[in-house]
Design an enzyme around this catalytic site. Structure first.
Site, PDB file in Angstrom:
ATOM      1  N   ASP A 375       0.824  -1.208   0.000  1.00  0.00           N
ATOM      2  CA  ASP A 375       0.000   0.000   0.000  1.00  0.00           C
ATOM      3  C   ASP A 375       0.859   1.260   0.000  1.00  0.00           C
ATOM      4  O   ASP A 375       0.472   2.271  -0.576  1.00  0.00           O
ATOM      5  CB  ASP A 375      -0.937   0.001   1.208  1.00  0.00           C
ATOM      6  N   THR A 503     -12.391   8.197 -12.211  1.00  0.00           N
ATOM      7  CA  THR A 503     -11.362   7.652 -11.320  1.00  0.00           C
ATOM      8  C   THR A 503     -11.760   6.309 -10.720  1.00  0.00           C
ATOM      9  O   THR A 503     -10.917   5.620 -10.152  1.00  0.00           O
ATOM     10  CB  THR A 503     -11.024   8.670 -10.205  1.00  0.00           C
TER      11      THR A 503
END
Length: 513
Positions: A375, A503
């Site tokens: 991440d 997005t």
């Protein structure tokens, strides 16, 4: 009967080592390659259907499946986020049953009722965009999937109802909206500032709604908010040309800081600048000009190369004269943005830099034990954890947060690299496949796909009981598109795009003169 994971894993294992055909391959080789690509597309579709069956069995019409306990969650106001987010992917995959199940459901959503705070940003990119995209696809190239044509009109009707519920957010002295809303009391959380991405990632969806309905109110609201980001004040809010701060004063529209990055919280503002130009180059030329400035400044001021691996390129962040050598999985949409902008504008330097970013993000996948990227990571030589020194010297980065929550951004940029370069020697399509295989092997459960706690340990550490709706909207869509045949909704080179992706990877039809 539910298909188990074993056939897919077997297929994945058999296909992983395939090499792409060289250019000018003979017809027989081309046919074999097409067949293998179709097998891969079918494998991704099976993964989507596996997760969809789990969701409809255990969680529908709630927001998301809990894929370990087979429970459900309502983190997006209980309006069925996974169903709405899955619609455009089901359409693109030609999953007629899933499409019509979702079309049956959407008219029943009551967007005026929720007991939770509503995020203007998340609701826009998932719900509003999901319905608008479904409308564009089902009134266009995928109209053959519809069983009840009146339900397609409901997508647009529900979009307008949702926007009418949300639009009080823009009722501020400047027009910069609040993000966190109490829609039943028509109140906000009282914040004095709003974030760059949260403010700057509304304009595509709200403008599309106006263009479809003929009511320009929605476009005007979002474009007024965006105007402060296109003409930033004070000058300290724009440390480098085109690169702006992270927070905007809701009362004045002025920037409250000069913190610059392409990381989460800032990311999709830059994404939408070039995508608005793709959507309508006549109305949004200024957005393109601002993207070009930002892209040039990013190359000049933010690119970074780890000392152990100078061949890798990452984007740093900046604040108050200091660069911060860290990045995020979220940031890895950046390669796709540069590739799209470079292709649309015929600027090879942006394409080249985009490919550098894509290669850097690919390294975060190929260096971990699970072959899935973390991440977040860093490459500051002064901050390398003691237990990662060997890893840092080999990989060029150290892992600062090793979880993977089913994020799509790396696969997204691989997809753009494949579509825009078309290269088969360095096969970006194979990179998409490798990422999908790793996710399928590590994250798959009996009912769906789960977030994992550590990408650099065996089996990804432990599984979190979480499956965000963007698994359907983004991860599986991009993995499928990379192997599917050409279609009107695929990303094209240059100015040939008929759709542009928001997005959350919902394609919306572009405006043609």
């Amino acid at each position: 009967m539910r298909i188990t994971s074993l056939p897919l894993l077997s297929l994945a294992t058999s296909l992983v080592g395939l090499t792409a055909a060289l250019p000018h391959a003979d017809p027989e080789t081309v046919l074999r390659r097409q067949s293998k690509n179709q097998e891969k597309a079918d494998a991704v579709k099976e993964a989507f259907q596996h997760a969809w069956k789990g969701y409809t069995k255990y969680a529908f019409p709630h927001d998301e499946l809990r894929p370990v306990s087979n429970g459900y969650g309502d983190s997006r106001n209980g309006w069925g986020a996974s169903a709405v987010d899955a619609l455009s992917t089901a359409i693109i995959m030609g999953d007629t049953d899933a499409v019509n199940t979702i079309l049956d459901f959407i008219p029943k959503i009551d967007f005026t009722k929720t007991s939770e705070e509503v995020s203007l940003f998340e609701t826009t990119i998932r719900y509003l965009a999901g319905m608008l995209s479904g409308y564009d696809l089902l009134t266009g190239p995928a109209s053959n999937l519809v069983r009840k044509s009146d339900q397609v009109d409901e997508l647009l009707s529900q979009s307008k109802k949702l926007a009418n519920v949300l639009k009080f957010a823009f009722d501020t002295p400047s027009g910069v909206p609040h993000n966190n809303l109490n829609i039943t009391g028509r109140r906000t959380d009282g914040s004095s500032t709003n974030g760059l991405a949260v403010t700057g990632t509304l304009v595509l969806e709200w403008t599309r709604l106006s263009d479809l309905t003929g009511d320009d109110e929605y476009a005007k609201l979002s474009q007024k908010a965006q105007s402060y980001l296109l003409d930033p004040k004070p000058s300290s809010g724009e440390p480098f040309p085109g690169l702006v701060g992270s927070s905007i004063n809701i009362k004045t529209g002025e920037f409250a800081d000069g913190m610059v990055s392409w990381d989460g919280g800032d990311d999709s503002f830059y994404e939408y600048l070039i995508k608005m130009y793709v959507y309508d180059p006549k109305r949004f030329e200024k957005y393109k000009d601002r993207w070009v400035l930002a892209a040039q400044s990013t190359i000049k001021h933010l690119q970074a190369h780890p000392k152990p691996r100078p061949d890798l390129t990452f984007l740093s962040s900046y604040n108050n004269g200091k660069k911060y050598l860290s990045s995020q999985h979220l940031t890895c949409f950046d390669g796709g943005s540069f590739l799209l902008g470079g292709s649309v504008l015929d600027r090879q330097e942006f394409i080249d830099f985009g490919l550098e970013l894509v290669h850097g993000c690919e390294a975060t996948y190929n260096q971990t034990l699970t072959k899935i990227g973390p991440d977040s990571w860093g490459w500051d030589p002064e901050k390398v954890p003691n237990d990662q020194k060997d890893f840092y010297e080999r990989a060029g980065f150290y892992i600062s947060s090793g979880n993977y929550v089913l994020r799509p951004e790396v696969i997204e940029s691989f997809y753009y690299a494949h579509r825009i370069t078309g290269k088969e020697i360095v096969s970006y399509r194979d990179w998409v496949w490798n990422a999908f295989v790793a996710i399928n092997a590590t994250c798959r459960t009996d009912s769906g796909f789960a977030a994992i706690t550590n990408v650099n340990t065996a089996h990804g550490g432990s599984k979190d009981d979480s499956q965000e709706s963007f698994l359907y909207a983004e991860v599986l869509k991009y993995a499928y598109l990379a192997h599917a045949e050409d279609a009107p909704w695929q990303v094209q080179e240059g100015d040939k795009n008929a759709f542009v992706y928001n997005t959350e990877a919902h394609p919306m039809r572009v405006v043609r003169s």
